[in-house]
Design a protein around this motif. Structure first.
Motif, PDB file in Angstrom:
ATOM      1  N   ALA A  15       0.837  -1.205   0.000  1.00  0.00           N
ATOM      2  CA  ALA A  15       0.000   0.000   0.000  1.00  0.00           C
ATOM      3  C   ALA A  15       0.869   1.251   0.000  1.00  0.00           C
ATOM      4  CB  ALA A  15      -0.924   0.006   1.218  1.00  0.00           C
ATOM      5  N   LYS A  16       1.956   1.211   0.782  1.00  0.00           N
ATOM      6  CA  LYS A  16       2.838   2.373   0.843  1.00  0.00           C
ATOM      7  C   LYS A  16       3.476   2.648  -0.512  1.00  0.00           C
ATOM      8  CE  LYS A  16       6.916   4.162   3.261  1.00  0.00           C
ATOM      9  NZ  LYS A  16       7.944   3.880   4.270  1.00  0.00           N
ATOM     10  N   SER A  18       2.332   1.793  -3.432  1.00  0.00           N
ATOM     11  CA  SER A  18       1.314   2.260  -4.375  1.00  0.00           C
ATOM     12  C   SER A  18       0.980   3.722  -4.163  1.00  0.00           C
ATOM     13  CB  SER A  18       0.053   1.409  -4.223  1.00  0.00           C
ATOM     14  OG  SER A  18      -0.981   1.938  -4.994  1.00  0.00           O
ATOM     15  N   SER A  19       0.796   4.122  -2.899  1.00  0.00           N
ATOM     16  CA  SER A  19       0.390   5.499  -2.632  1.00  0.00           C
ATOM     17  C   SER A  19       1.502   6.487  -2.928  1.00  0.00           C
ATOM     18  CB  SER A  19      -0.042   5.647  -1.166  1.00  0.00           C
ATOM     19  OG  SER A  19       1.049   5.381  -0.307  1.00  0.00           O
ATOM     20  N   SER A  20       2.744   6.020  -2.930  1.00  0.00           N
ATOM     21  CA  SER A  20       3.849   6.934  -3.179  1.00  0.00           C
ATOM     22  C   SER A  20       3.949   7.341  -4.636  1.00  0.00           C
ATOM     23  CB  SER A  20       5.177   6.285  -2.742  1.00  0.00           C
ATOM     24  OG  SER A  20       5.453   5.135  -3.501  1.00  0.00           O
ATOM     25  N   ASP A 119      -7.114   8.304  -8.617  1.00  0.00           N
ATOM     26  CA  ASP A 119      -6.525   8.160  -7.284  1.00  0.00           C
ATOM     27  C   ASP A 119      -5.289   9.057  -7.152  1.00  0.00           C
ATOM     28  OD1 ASP A 119      -6.339   6.326  -4.714  1.00  0.00           O
ATOM     29  OD2 ASP A 119      -4.317   6.417  -5.537  1.00  0.00           O
ATOM     30  N   GLY A 123      -6.960  11.600  -4.849  1.00  0.00           N
ATOM     31  CA  GLY A 123      -6.956  10.873  -3.589  1.00  0.00           C
ATOM     32  C   GLY A 123      -7.782   9.602  -3.615  1.00  0.00           C
ATOM     33  N   SER A 124      -7.690   8.856  -2.507  1.00  0.00           N
ATOM     34  CA  SER A 124      -8.261   7.509  -2.451  1.00  0.00           C
ATOM     35  C   SER A 124      -9.782   7.475  -2.554  1.00  0.00           C
ATOM     36  CB  SER A 124      -7.835   6.819  -1.149  1.00  0.00           C
ATOM     37  OG  SER A 124      -6.446   6.656  -1.112  1.00  0.00           O
ATOM     38  N   GLU A 341      -4.520  -3.668  -4.767  1.00  0.00           N
ATOM     39  CA  GLU A 341      -3.998  -2.492  -4.068  1.00  0.00           C
ATOM     40  C   GLU A 341      -4.721  -2.226  -2.749  1.00  0.00           C
ATOM     41  OE1 GLU A 341      -1.390  -0.941  -4.933  1.00  0.00           O
ATOM     42  OE2 GLU A 341      -1.083  -1.798  -6.917  1.00  0.00           O
ATOM     43  N   ASP A 467      -6.553   2.249   6.153  1.00  0.00           N
ATOM     44  CA  ASP A 467      -5.405   2.970   6.694  1.00  0.00           C
ATOM     45  C   ASP A 467      -5.399   4.396   6.152  1.00  0.00           C
ATOM     46  OD1 ASP A 467      -4.501   2.879   4.067  1.00  0.00           O
ATOM     47  OD2 ASP A 467      -2.978   1.339   4.433  1.00  0.00           O
ATOM     48  N   ASN A 469      -3.941   5.646   3.742  1.00  0.00           N
ATOM     49  CA  ASN A 469      -3.936   5.734   2.283  1.00  0.00           C
ATOM     50  C   ASN A 469      -5.251   5.246   1.665  1.00  0.00           C
ATOM     51  OD1 ASN A 469      -1.199   6.642   2.087  1.00  0.00           O
ATOM     52  ND2 ASN A 469      -0.553   4.547   2.581  1.00  0.00           N
ATOM     53  N   LYS A 471      -6.540   2.257   2.056  1.00  0.00           N
ATOM     54  CA  LYS A 471      -6.487   0.830   1.740  1.00  0.00           C
ATOM     55  C   LYS A 471      -7.100   0.020   2.874  1.00  0.00           C
ATOM     56  CE  LYS A 471      -4.065   2.414  -1.647  1.00  0.00           C
ATOM     57  NZ  LYS A 471      -4.736   2.723  -2.916  1.00  0.00           N
TER      58      LYS A 471
END
Length: 487
Positions: A15-16, A18-20, A119, A123-124, A341, A467, A469, A471
């Protein structure tokens, strides 16, 4: 060949990484990190089975599937407006969406496609809503084709089927074609290539057979009362979906070259048969009020005898099958990509070990399509258009936003214009989207709003399970997800 190795990938690390992507424009959209580097490399080397021909065939059926369904254009406005409109639409509607897809699909070559564009831009929450609305619209669209297949068969052969027989045909159609998707995306792509040939060959023969008896002056006719709302809804439905192949980005070989080439090839394969078939049909049959699904089959039978009639029936049936397979492929892989993801429960990312197909996502879509297959054709079409246009508006905004906020994002294919040029180009599709939304009936808007509301409810209901992010971190999972890579 050795059996697939089962790798365990840490959810938090995944997840980290992906979000980066959105946070660091210099990062590759494929994802980074030592934990999954081997898995990514294996997927690139072994799982990308779609070349230009297969991808363009899937896109052809994702957008069109041949001239079936364009009969309503003639009934709504006559041949003149239909032919002129089909020459204009590619420029202001299809072309900009295709270019957007080529740019962002090569920047984010992963399953889920446009979900990750939105995304990264907003954002998510908006990424999830993009995924939910487009998946719901795709499943609604998928539900059109079993009934369309049944309609073509009964009209072409003048069949009077009992209610039980009709249900049996619908079930058999769904089961056989869903099973095709389970066998593998390469098989689905190859089947689409075959279906494409079966669909386009009868159109070419009809044009040649009807040529001697065509009346070109008939192409200048319009209907006494032009129904612009109905015409535009049918036209948009017959030309939307150029963004759909982005959802299978992780399955595309050499995406930098394949995406643009496939989009261009599919664009010609979509529009040219529309124009030729309308010219051939209206050139010999001017009873425009009688045009409906299956009319081309009747005209083919009249002009070319039983052989061409049968060939056209097979072609239209293959078109319905091809569009079903394309929708089942693109939207099940979209759901699977979201699950990989952590955006939706990871059970939807479960894949058959040897075939690599997301069987849970396919199974869910199959069940929903079975339930919706009995709805009225036009109601499904308009609801599909509303959901598609709502999702497309988010994509268009994401396209402009990413040009502004992430100018250094690697874009292997880039529209050769600046941000202002991109903004102007996206205004055409946006205007059509707003027309569809504002001209829809209260019934359709209510149903579409309900679907959107369910998505919002799901997001906030599961907020405590996500979380920072966005996810999902479900308490009954062990913090890992299984992925398969052939060695």
């Amino acid at each position: 060949m050795r059996a697939p190795e089962i790798r365990s990938v840490n959810v938090a690390s995944k997840a980290k990484a992906s979000s980066s992507i959105a946070a660091d424009p210099g990062m590759s959209p494929e994802g980074v990190g030592a934990d999954n580097a081997d898995t990514n490399k294996s997927r690139l080397d072994n799982s990308r089975s779609l070349g230009v021909l297969r991808l363009s065939a899937l896109l052809f059926f994702g957008v069109s599937g041949g001239p079936l369904g364009t009969e309503g254009l003639v009934k709504s406005a006559g041949p003149l407006y239909s032919l002129v409109g089909l020459c204009i639409l590619p420029i202001v509607w299809c072309f900009p969406v295709g270019l957007m897809t080529a740019e962002l699909a090569t920047a984010f070559p992963k399953d889920g496609g446009y979900v990750w564009w939105v995304d990264a831009a907003f954002g998510s929450f908006w990424g999830f809503m993009m995924g939910w609305i487009s998946w719901a619209g795709g499943v609604v669209d998928n539900a059109i084709y079993p009934g369309m297949f049944l309609s073509f068969m009964t009209k072409s052969f003048d069949l009077k089927l009992s209610a039980f027989a009709q249900q049996a045909v619908l079930v058999a159609f769904n089961v056989v074609l869903a099973a095709t998707n389970l066998v593998g995306i390469g098989v689905a792509g190859s089947a689409s290539v075959v279906f494409c040939g079966v669909v386009l060959m009868p159109v070419a023969i009809l044009v040649l057979v009807a040529l001697p008896s065509m009346s070109p002056t008939a192409w200048l006719a319009v209907t006494p009362e032009v129904n612009w709302v109905r015409w535009l809804n049918i036209a948009i439905w017959n030309t939307n979906g150029f963004d759909s192949i982005s959802t299978i980005g992780a399955e595309v070989a050499n995406p930098i070259k394949t995406f643009p080439a496939a989009i261009l090839l599919a664009g010609f394969a979509v529009i040219v048969p529309y124009i030729l078939c309308i010219m051939a049909a209206t050139g010999v049959d001017q009873d425009y009020d009688s045009y409906e699904n299956g009319t081309y089959n009747v005209i083919a039978l009249k002009e070319g005898g039983w052989f061409l009639g049968a060939l056209f029936t097979v072609g239209t049936s293959a078109a319905a099958a091809g569009m079903y397979v394309s929708d089942m492929t693109t939207y099940s892989y979209q759901l699977s990509g979201m699950a990989e993801e952590g955006m939706v429960p990871r059970i939807f990312a479960a894949k058959l070990p040897r075939l690599g197909t997301p069987f849970v996502a396919i199974g869910l879509q199959f069940v929903v399509v079975m339930l919706l297959s009995h709805m009225d054709f036009h109601d499904i079409l308009v609801c599909d258009n509303v959901l598609y246009c709502g999702a497309l508006l988010m994509e268009l905004c994401a396209m402009v936003k990413l040009r502004i906020s992430q100018p250094n994002l690697p874009r292997p294919f880039k529209i050769p214009t600046g941000t202002l040029g991109v903004f102007v180009m996206m205004c055409g599709p946006a205007a059509f989207c707003w027309f569809v939304l504002l001209s829809s009936s209260v019934k359709v808007l209510a149903l579409s709003s309900l679907i959107v509301g369910v998505g919002v409810g799901i997001w906030f209901f599961t907020a405590h399970l996500r979380d920072g992010n966005g996810k999902l971190i479900l308490p009954f999972l062990d913090g890992s997800v299984q992925s398969y890579s052939a060695l």
